[in-house]
Design a protein around this motif. Structure first.
Motif, PDB file in Angstrom:
ATOM      1  N   ASP A 298      48.069   1.380 -34.167  1.00 49.66           N
ATOM      2  CA  ASP A 298      49.311   2.050 -34.539  1.00 49.66           C
ATOM      3  C   ASP A 298      49.752   3.079 -33.501  1.00 49.66           C
ATOM      4  N   TYR A 299      48.938   3.287 -32.481  1.00 51.91           N
ATOM      5  CA  TYR A 299      49.260   4.273 -31.452  1.00 51.91           C
ATOM      6  C   TYR A 299      49.672   3.539 -30.183  1.00 51.91           C
ATOM      7  N   GLY A 300      50.857   3.868 -29.649  1.00 54.00           N
ATOM      8  CA  GLY A 300      51.407   3.118 -28.527  1.00 54.00           C
ATOM      9  C   GLY A 300      50.983   3.635 -27.167  1.00 54.00           C
ATOM     10  N   LYS A 301      51.882   3.519 -26.206  1.00 60.05           N
ATOM     11  CA  LYS A 301      51.587   3.902 -24.831  1.00 60.05           C
ATOM     12  C   LYS A 301      52.776   4.668 -24.254  1.00 60.05           C
ATOM     13  N   VAL A 302      52.543   5.341 -23.148  1.00 59.26           N
ATOM     14  CA  VAL A 302      53.615   5.994 -22.418  1.00 59.26           C
ATOM     15  C   VAL A 302      54.472   4.908 -21.773  1.00 59.26           C
ATOM     16  N   ILE A 303      55.766   5.137 -21.666  1.00 60.34           N
ATOM     17  CA  ILE A 303      56.709   4.099 -21.281  1.00 60.34           C
ATOM     18  C   ILE A 303      56.435   3.493 -19.904  1.00 60.34           C
ATOM     19  N   ASN A 304      56.064   4.320 -18.927  1.00 56.76           N
ATOM     20  CA  ASN A 304      55.822   3.786 -17.586  1.00 56.76           C
ATOM     21  C   ASN A 304      54.917   4.741 -16.792  1.00 56.76           C
ATOM     22  N   GLU A 305      54.531   4.324 -15.604  1.00 57.51           N
ATOM     23  CA  GLU A 305      53.583   5.087 -14.799  1.00 57.51           C
ATOM     24  C   GLU A 305      54.158   6.436 -14.366  1.00 57.51           C
ATOM     25  N   ARG A 306      55.454   6.462 -14.081  1.00 56.96           N
ATOM     26  CA  ARG A 306      56.063   7.722 -13.651  1.00 56.96           C
ATOM     27  C   ARG A 306      55.975   8.774 -14.741  1.00 56.96           C
ATOM     28  N   GLN A 307      56.277   8.392 -15.985  1.00 60.06           N
ATOM     29  CA  GLN A 307      56.208   9.341 -17.089  1.00 60.06           C
ATOM     30  C   GLN A 307      54.755   9.706 -17.408  1.00 60.06           C
ATOM     31  N   TRP A 308      53.863   8.732 -17.285  1.00 60.18           N
ATOM     32  CA  TRP A 308      52.439   9.013 -17.506  1.00 60.18           C
ATOM     33  C   TRP A 308      51.942  10.052 -16.493  1.00 60.18           C
ATOM     34  N   GLN A 309      52.318   9.876 -15.229  1.00 60.40           N
ATOM     35  CA  GLN A 309      51.872  10.807 -14.194  1.00 60.40           C
ATOM     36  C   GLN A 309      52.457  12.200 -14.408  1.00 60.40           C
ATOM     37  N   ARG A 310      53.689  12.261 -14.887  1.00 58.97           N
ATOM     38  CA  ARG A 310      54.302  13.557 -15.177  1.00 58.97           C
ATOM     39  C   ARG A 310      53.506  14.304 -16.248  1.00 58.97           C
ATOM     40  N   LEU A 311      53.108  13.597 -17.293  1.00 58.75           N
ATOM     41  CA  LEU A 311      52.304  14.204 -18.358  1.00 58.75           C
ATOM     42  C   LEU A 311      50.928  14.616 -17.842  1.00 58.75           C
ATOM     43  N   ARG A 312      50.342  13.766 -17.024  1.00 59.48           N
ATOM     44  CA  ARG A 312      49.030  14.086 -16.465  1.00 59.48           C
ATOM     45  C   ARG A 312      49.097  15.336 -15.590  1.00 59.48           C
ATOM     46  N   ASP A 313      50.157  15.454 -14.806  1.00 54.26           N
ATOM     47  CA  ASP A 313      50.337  16.621 -13.947  1.00 54.26           C
ATOM     48  C   ASP A 313      50.511  17.890 -14.777  1.00 54.26           C
ATOM     49  N   MET A 314      51.235  17.793 -15.877  1.00 56.07           N
ATOM     50  CA  MET A 314      51.407  18.948 -16.753  1.00 56.07           C
ATOM     51  C   MET A 314      50.059  19.394 -17.316  1.00 56.07           C
ATOM     52  N   LEU A 315      49.266  18.423 -17.747  1.00 54.06           N
ATOM     53  CA  LEU A 315      47.964  18.754 -18.320  1.00 54.06           C
ATOM     54  C   LEU A 315      47.044  19.353 -17.261  1.00 54.06           C
ATOM     55  N   ASP A 316      47.092  18.814 -16.044  1.00 56.90           N
ATOM     56  CA  ASP A 316      46.237  19.323 -14.972  1.00 56.90           C
ATOM     57  C   ASP A 316      46.633  20.734 -14.536  1.00 56.90           C
ATOM     58  N   SER A 317      47.884  21.087 -14.729  1.00 57.88           N
ATOM     59  CA  SER A 317      48.358  22.380 -14.233  1.00 57.88           C
ATOM     60  C   SER A 317      48.247  23.509 -15.254  1.00 57.88           C
ATOM     61  N   THR A 318      47.936  23.171 -16.502  1.00 56.73           N
ATOM     62  CA  THR A 318      47.861  24.216 -17.516  1.00 56.73           C
ATOM     63  C   THR A 318      46.669  25.138 -17.289  1.00 56.73           C
ATOM     64  N   LYS A 319      46.844  26.388 -17.688  1.00 60.18           N
ATOM     65  CA  LYS A 319      45.751  27.360 -17.637  1.00 60.18           C
ATOM     66  C   LYS A 319      45.082  27.478 -19.010  1.00 60.18           C
ATOM     67  N   GLY A 320      45.550  26.635 -19.946  1.00 59.00           N
ATOM     68  CA  GLY A 320      45.004  26.682 -21.297  1.00 59.00           C
ATOM     69  C   GLY A 320      43.700  25.928 -21.434  1.00 59.00           C
ATOM     70  N   LYS A 321      43.141  25.988 -22.636  1.00 58.88           N
ATOM     71  CA  LYS A 321      41.864  25.349 -22.942  1.00 58.88           C
ATOM     72  C   LYS A 321      42.089  24.137 -23.831  1.00 58.88           C
ATOM     73  N   ILE A 322      41.565  22.980 -23.387  1.00 60.98           N
ATOM     74  CA  ILE A 322      41.692  21.765 -24.201  1.00 60.98           C
ATOM     75  C   ILE A 322      40.745  21.860 -25.389  1.00 60.98           C
ATOM     76  N   LEU A 323      41.311  21.750 -26.588  1.00 62.21           N
ATOM     77  CA  LEU A 323      40.520  21.826 -27.818  1.00 62.21           C
ATOM     78  C   LEU A 323      40.246  20.454 -28.415  1.00 62.21           C
ATOM     79  N   ILE A 324      41.198  19.545 -28.271  1.00 62.44           N
ATOM     80  CA  ILE A 324      41.067  18.194 -28.827  1.00 62.44           C
ATOM     81  C   ILE A 324      41.690  17.226 -27.835  1.00 62.44           C
ATOM     82  N   GLY A 325      41.054  16.086 -27.628  1.00 65.45           N
ATOM     83  CA  GLY A 325      41.634  15.030 -26.804  1.00 65.45           C
ATOM     84  C   GLY A 325      41.469  15.261 -25.322  1.00 65.45           C
ATOM     85  N   GLY A 326      42.400  14.718 -24.555  1.00 65.60           N
ATOM     86  CA  GLY A 326      42.379  14.864 -23.106  1.00 65.60           C
ATOM     87  C   GLY A 326      42.116  13.582 -22.354  1.00 65.60           C
TER      88      GLY A 326
END
Length: 505
Positions: A298-326
């Protein structure tokens, strides 16, 4: 088309740019014949469109799976079934929507002119769809254009090519080919479409592209409906139910892998309730995805590689702490729902709209801080989601702005197909869905009809003027206030007359 499959369709190809001007001219010329105005024509188009979509339902569901990894359940709920119901609703109510309206509060001097508001179609429409809900966000506006008596060209998102292919087949086989067409492509084709003069442009997508479209439309004074996104806040007060907040906000990020313009971009949580909220959030993950997101059909995917990379870059740049997932997988475009606790409103996860399954949590000391932060990050988001007591949520609503809001829930207001939906300020302009879809493509034309016998009343407008005519004009047109100089209610004209008569005694 009952047995239509995506594989049966031609490969996705861009429409030849040199043919776009002719397509535009065709739909403009069709509107100029006035044959799209009668109720019978509009109903016939809606009827044919409904059954073509119904026949193509398996292919549409398959296309959503191929483009976005959507399950058949989610695709039917948010895409195909949505549009089918929209057509039925519009078909049942269109005659009522089209009726002339009497003007409100008409004075006796204007009554004779029979002032009305007529519902005229705006003309030839350009509809530019989005990829996250490729069926709903493309065909929903088209239903409104058809119902309003407009002609239209639809430009689906090239990022969802399979859905675009099926929609093109449906439109071409069910609607009047002189009045409705589909143009496929990306930036060059869209640019060519914007070179044409339209009577209305309807765009769903990012604010950056929305600005470009608004500028191009302004060059020809073309009205626009812009359905954009925003950094939508959720606010959880100390009095909120942590379990309900966790379940409802998590659902909002699991749907379509968080690729939802009204999904919360971040969650502000009162520090006193933060431990309880995080506990309930982890429990909700276990209930909704007992085997994890990667093995959840029931869980899909990100639309394309460009959008996936944008999300990955956001996650890599955060100064926060991952509590769940990743967890992520570039090859399959998988991106696990990821909860990150941040301590700064300027964290990269809050600076931009994620449009994905990132769930930043920002602790706050109190409700006033949450309101200040929400207004500072984005003054006019598309959605707002306050959780707490009625007094608290009323305060939030009174102290913020947003296109819409769902109290103690996540974007429920956006899930009601007949409820007007739209942004404000940076999150868009105009609204649609239900009756609002008809009105989005309609001009409210004010009309009066002056009979010959009222000429005796109209002599006040003809020169020469004087005190006698001014007195007559005042008697015919002046409205009497129902308040005095101190703002006290006086009862309106009746009490004004009584007061005058009393003062003369």
């Amino acid at each position: 088309m009952i047995d239509l499959k995506v594989a049966d369709l031609p490969a996705f190809t861009h429409t030849p740019i040199d043919s776009i001007s002719a397509t535009h001219a065709r739909v403009v010329e069709k509107f100029g014949t006035h044959t799209t105005r009668p109720l019978a024509y509009r109903l016939k188009q809606l009827e044919s469109f409904y059954w073509a979509l119904k026949d193509a339902e398996p292919a549409l569901l398959e296309a959503c799976s191929l483009d976005l990894g959507k399950s058949a359940y989610e695709a039917y709920l948010t895409e195909v079934g949505w549009v089918l119901n929209d057509i039925v609703f519009m078909h049942k109510n269109l005659k009522r929507f089209m009726k002339d309206e009497k003007a409100e509060d008409t004075s006796w001097t204007n009554w004779a002119m029979n002032p009305i508001i007529r519902k005229d179609p705006l003309g030839a429409a350009l509809i530019i769809g989005a990829y996250n809900f490729p069926i709903q966000l493309s065909l929903g506006p088209l239903v409104g254009a058809i119902a309003a008596g407009c002609t239209a060209v639809l430009k689906p998102s090239e990022s969802a090519p399979n859905a675009a292919r099926v929609m093109q087949r449906v439109v071409e086989e069910s609607l009047d080919p002189e009045g409705y067409a589909v143009v496929q492509g990306a930036i060059p084709e869209t640019t060519k479409l914007l070179d044409c003069k339209w009577d209305i442009i309807f765009y769903t997508g990012s604010a950056n592209v929305g600005k470009i479209i608004a500028k191009r439309a302004a060059e020809t004074l073309t009205p626009v409906v812009l359905e954009l996104g925003g950094k939508n806040p959720a606010i959880i007060t100390a009095s909120a139910d942590p379990r309900l907040a966790a379940r409802r906000l998590l659902w909002a990020k699991l749907l379509n892998v968080g690729q939802v313009c009204v999904s919360q971009n971040y969650i502000m949580v009162d520090r006193s309730i933060l431990p309880a909220f995080l506990k309930e959030l982890k429990q909700a993950f276990k209930e909704f995805q007992p085997n994890g997101a990667e093995d959840n059909e029931d869980y899909g995917k990100v639309i394309n590689e460009r959008q996936w990379q944008r999300l990955r870059d956001m996650l890599d740049s955060t100064k926060g702490k991952i509590l769940i997932g990743g967890k992520t997988n570039k090859e399959t475009l998988f991106f696990e729902p990821t909860v990150v606790q941040v301590e700064d409103q300027h964290d990269p996860l809050l600076a931009d709209e994620s449009f994905g399954p990132l769930i930043p949590i920002l602790p706050v000391d109190n409700l006033d801080e949450a309101i200040r932060t929400a207004n500072a990050i984005h003054a006019t988001p598309l959605g707002l989601y306050p959780f707490g007591t009625k007094a608290e949520t009323d305060k939030i609503l009174a102290s913020t702005r947003s296109g819409g809001a769902s109290v103690n829930d996540a974007f429920f207001h956006a899930s009601i197909p007949t409820l007007s939906f739209g942004g404000v300020g940076d999150s868009g302009t105009g609204a649609y869905r239900g009756r609002a879809s008809f009105e989005a493509f309609t001009h409210r034309r004010s009309i009066t009809t002056t009979p010959g016998w009222v000429e005796g009343l109209l002599d006040v407008r003809y020169p020469p003027f004087g005190a006698k005519k001014l007195k007559k004009l005042r008697g015919m047109t002046d409205l009497k206030p129902d308040f005095d100089r101190k703002g006290n209610r006086t009862g309106g004209g009746v009490w004004w007359l009584l007061g005058v008569s009393g003062s003369n005694k």
